[in-house]
Design an enzyme around this catalytic site. Structure first.
Site, PDB file in Angstrom:
ATOM      1  N   LYS A 105       0.862  -1.192   0.000  1.00 10.75           N
ATOM      2  CA  LYS A 105       0.000   0.000   0.000  1.00 10.75           C
ATOM      3  C   LYS A 105       0.887   1.228   0.000  1.00 10.75           C
ATOM      4  O   LYS A 105       1.983   1.212   0.577  1.00 10.75           O
ATOM      5  CB  LYS A 105      -0.878   0.016   1.262  1.00 10.75           C
ATOM      6  CG  LYS A 105      -2.087   0.921   1.143  1.00 10.75           C
ATOM      7  CD  LYS A 105      -3.211   0.213   0.422  1.00 10.75           C
ATOM      8  CE  LYS A 105      -4.431   1.093   0.281  1.00 10.75           C
ATOM      9  NZ  LYS A 105      -5.591   0.332  -0.195  1.00 10.75           N
ATOM     10  N   GLY A 218     -21.486   6.939  -2.314  1.00 10.12           N
ATOM     11  CA  GLY A 218     -20.393   7.346  -3.194  1.00 10.12           C
ATOM     12  C   GLY A 218     -20.169   6.263  -4.235  1.00 10.12           C
ATOM     13  O   GLY A 218     -21.111   5.574  -4.643  1.00 10.12           O
TER      14      GLY A 218
HETATM   15  P1  NAD Z   1     -16.725   7.877  -1.750  1.00 13.42           P
HETATM   16  O1  NAD Z   1     -16.011   9.065  -1.188  1.00 13.42           O
HETATM   17  O2  NAD Z   1     -17.054   7.851  -3.203  1.00 13.42           O
HETATM   18  O3  NAD Z   1     -18.129   7.676  -0.962  1.00 13.42           O
HETATM   19  C1  NAD Z   1     -18.280   7.722   0.412  1.00 13.42           C
HETATM   20  C2  NAD Z   1     -19.762   8.011   0.721  1.00 13.42           C
HETATM   21  O4  NAD Z   1     -19.978   7.890   2.115  1.00 13.42           O
HETATM   22  C3  NAD Z   1     -20.229   9.414   0.333  1.00 13.42           C
HETATM   23  O5  NAD Z   1     -21.517   9.304  -0.274  1.00 13.42           O
HETATM   24  C4  NAD Z   1     -20.382  10.123   1.689  1.00 13.42           C
HETATM   25  O6  NAD Z   1     -21.390  11.122   1.658  1.00 13.42           O
HETATM   26  C5  NAD Z   1     -20.792   8.962   2.556  1.00 13.42           C
HETATM   27  N1  NAD Z   1     -20.606   9.157   3.990  1.00 13.42           N
HETATM   28  C6  NAD Z   1     -19.511   9.585   4.659  1.00 13.42           C
HETATM   29  N2  NAD Z   1     -19.780   9.617   5.986  1.00 13.42           N
HETATM   30  C7  NAD Z   1     -21.058   9.177   6.138  1.00 13.42           C
HETATM   31  C8  NAD Z   1     -21.899   8.982   7.248  1.00 13.42           C
HETATM   32  N3  NAD Z   1     -21.480   9.235   8.481  1.00 13.42           N
HETATM   33  N4  NAD Z   1     -23.164   8.548   7.033  1.00 13.42           N
HETATM   34  C9  NAD Z   1     -23.609   8.275   5.803  1.00 13.42           C
HETATM   35  N5  NAD Z   1     -22.840   8.431   4.706  1.00 13.42           N
HETATM   36  C10 NAD Z   1     -21.595   8.886   4.882  1.00 13.42           C
HETATM   37  O7  NAD Z   1     -15.862   6.626  -1.333  1.00 13.42           O
HETATM   38  P2  NAD Z   1     -15.926   5.130  -1.932  1.00 13.42           P
HETATM   39  O8  NAD Z   1     -14.895   4.984  -2.978  1.00 13.42           O
HETATM   40  O9  NAD Z   1     -17.332   4.778  -2.228  1.00 13.42           O
HETATM   41  O10 NAD Z   1     -15.400   4.320  -0.658  1.00 13.42           O
HETATM   42  C11 NAD Z   1     -16.240   4.034   0.453  1.00 13.42           C
HETATM   43  C12 NAD Z   1     -15.567   2.956   1.287  1.00 13.42           C
HETATM   44  O11 NAD Z   1     -15.384   1.804   0.490  1.00 13.42           O
HETATM   45  C13 NAD Z   1     -14.177   3.329   1.831  1.00 13.42           C
HETATM   46  O12 NAD Z   1     -13.999   2.699   3.080  1.00 13.42           O
HETATM   47  C14 NAD Z   1     -13.243   2.695   0.830  1.00 13.42           C
HETATM   48  O13 NAD Z   1     -11.962   2.403   1.393  1.00 13.42           O
HETATM   49  C15 NAD Z   1     -14.017   1.421   0.529  1.00 13.42           C
HETATM   50  N6  NAD Z   1     -13.597   0.815  -0.728  1.00 13.42           N
HETATM   51  C16 NAD Z   1     -13.874   1.425  -1.910  1.00 13.42           C
HETATM   52  C17 NAD Z   1     -13.433   0.829  -3.074  1.00 13.42           C
HETATM   53  C18 NAD Z   1     -13.770   1.441  -4.410  1.00 13.42           C
HETATM   54  O14 NAD Z   1     -13.466   0.787  -5.418  1.00 13.42           O
HETATM   55  N7  NAD Z   1     -14.382   2.594  -4.471  1.00 13.42           N
HETATM   56  C19 NAD Z   1     -12.681  -0.362  -3.037  1.00 13.42           C
HETATM   57  C20 NAD Z   1     -12.420  -0.980  -1.803  1.00 13.42           C
HETATM   58  C21 NAD Z   1     -12.890  -0.368  -0.642  1.00 13.42           C
END
Ligand code: NAD
Length: 412
Positions: A105, A218
């Protein structure tokens, strides 16, 4: 001062399965620290003419099963401790879905929202120049993570290839399609989570009329909502930082997405009612956690009604909450399985790069599905055998596989 909690958590998780799998002291000793952590200084010419020096890291945790693999995070909270923890979790994630890769990472301490496009490009290229000698298609393959995206991967690949003097598309994944990216990579995390959830619901006898709620709208959360509703599942509530919206007969997710695009939030959606309480506490059968870490803690775990919880985010259920949910009869699908679809398709991207031959979206999805369902069944078997939780089952499987590769190499 360094924040030691994330890596300590990762060490505790490893310790919790040590005896269950009879891990010998030599292997355990080696698994408690990364092979190396590279710290770099990245001088960047800012738009005002001055130089600013950023700090970056690359933690290469374990490559017994194959080259190190893991994303690069651009975030103000990045630390040496955090990249170490995330690189350890990547080691387990690649082992859980049984792809021939290890765990790594990287990260840069920066708030990318404060940079211009030019500054962001120079930082991305600078980071690659700093780590280029330590990575490679057969050594260590980065990818996107929080606040990094295909555009940044493209700049980094271009920089690497200029240094190497030859094309090397497989050195980084999550690239744009035009330069060797894979079909389906954009929504692969949600898609992988969907395959696992469907298998689990079948096992538990939960049908398409089950109520599903999703925290976080998100990339991961909104894609999950879309895939579920496209397959006829009933998403009754979704939320973002602004609040939540719900409809007991099921939300029209495309309309929610349109609404969010227009207004910036899911709140005040016309064909749903605003949630009055926390989405974690709404009446639901399935809860998908797709926001941030530590969403469910010992403070609110007792109020979660869902009997199935899917960790699409990394670390959304704290270890204390895990125990409460287990006691209440809820099944938690751990992050190292639930969101492994992202690294799964990254691996398929590398394979296509090596072949110089590219698959259709259907081909990629078929391979991802096979990978995720096999992992789910492997974990389920361990869970049954050890009378453990799914999380323990996943750790038993992953740590066991990494340890076996180390023994076979004679590294213990
Ligand atoms: P993102 O920033 O696109 O979305 C995050 C979402 O969470 C946003 O809609 C935000 O408004 C919401 N949010 C934040 N705090 C909140 C709360 N207290 N209550 C309700 N909603 C809340 O991020 P993402 O890429 O979708 O990632 C989200 C999680 O998934 C992270 O932990 C990330 O590490 C994990 N993840 C994502 C991917 C990927 O491919 N996008 C891959 C592996 C893991």
């Amino acid at each position: 001062m360094e924040n030691t909690s994330a890596f300590q958590n990762a060490l505790n998780q490893l310790a919790s399965v040590k005896d269950k799998i009879g891990l010998e002291e030599d292997v355990y000793e080696r698994l408690q620290s990364p092979d190396r952590v590279i710290e770099v200084s990245i001088p960047v010419r800012m738009d005002n003419g001055g130089i600013k020096v950023f700090t970056g890291y690359r933690s290469q945790f374990n490559d017994a099963r194959g080259p190190y693999k893991g994303g690069i995070r651009f975030h103000p909270n990045v630390s040496r401790d955090e990249v170490k923890a995330l690189s350890m979790w990547m080691t387990w994630k690649t082992a859980v879905i049984d792809i021939p890769l290890g765990g790594g990472k990287g990260g840069v301490i920066v708030n990318p929202k404060e940079l211009s496009a030019g500054e962001l490009e120079r930082l991305s290229r600078g980071y690659m120049r700093a780590i280029a000698r330590f990575i490679g298609e057969r050594i260590d393959i980065p990818a996107p993570d929080v606040y990094t995206d295909p555009r940044i991967m493209a700049w980094m690949l271009d920089e690497y290839e200029q240094i190497a003097g030859h094309k090397a598309p497989g050195v980084i994944t999550g690239k744009p399609l035009s330069i060797g990216g894979s079909k389906a990579r954009g929504y692969s995390t949600a898609q992988g989570g969907f395959y696992v959830l469907v298998e689990l619901m079948k096992k538990l006898g939960l049908g398409k009329d089950s109520r599903i709620s999703i925290q976080g709208f998100g990339n991961a959360g909104s894609n999950m909502a879309e895939i579920l509703s496209d397959h006829g599942y009933k998403v009754v509530a979704v939320s973002d930082t602004g609040g939540g919206t719900g409809n007991p007969s099921g939300l029209n997710i495309r309309e929610v997405e349109e609404h969010k695009k227009k207004t910036g939030s899911v709140v005040n959606f016309a064909n749903g009612g605003n949630l009055t309480g926390d989405i974690l506490e709404t009446e639901t059968d399935v809860l998908v956690l797709a926001a941030l870490e530590n969403a469910v803690t010992e403070k609110n775990a007792g109020k979660v009604s869902a009997k199935v919880i899917l960790e699409l985010a990394n670390g959304p259920v704290s270890p204390e909450a895990d125990k409460i949910l287990d006691k209440n009869g809820a099944v938690v699908v751990p992050d190292i399985l639930a969101n492994a679809g992202g690294v799964g398709v990254s691996y398929l991207e590398q394979v296509q790069n090596s072949y110089m031959y590219y698959w259709s979206e259907e081909d990629v999805l078929e391979k991802l599905k096979e990978m995720m369902i096999r992992a789910f069944n492997d974990i389920w078997r361990e869970k049954e055998k050890h009378k453990a939780t799914l999380r323990q089952g996943a750790y038993i499987l992953a740590v066991g596989r990494v340890a076996q590769a180390m023994r076979d190499r004679g590294l213990n």
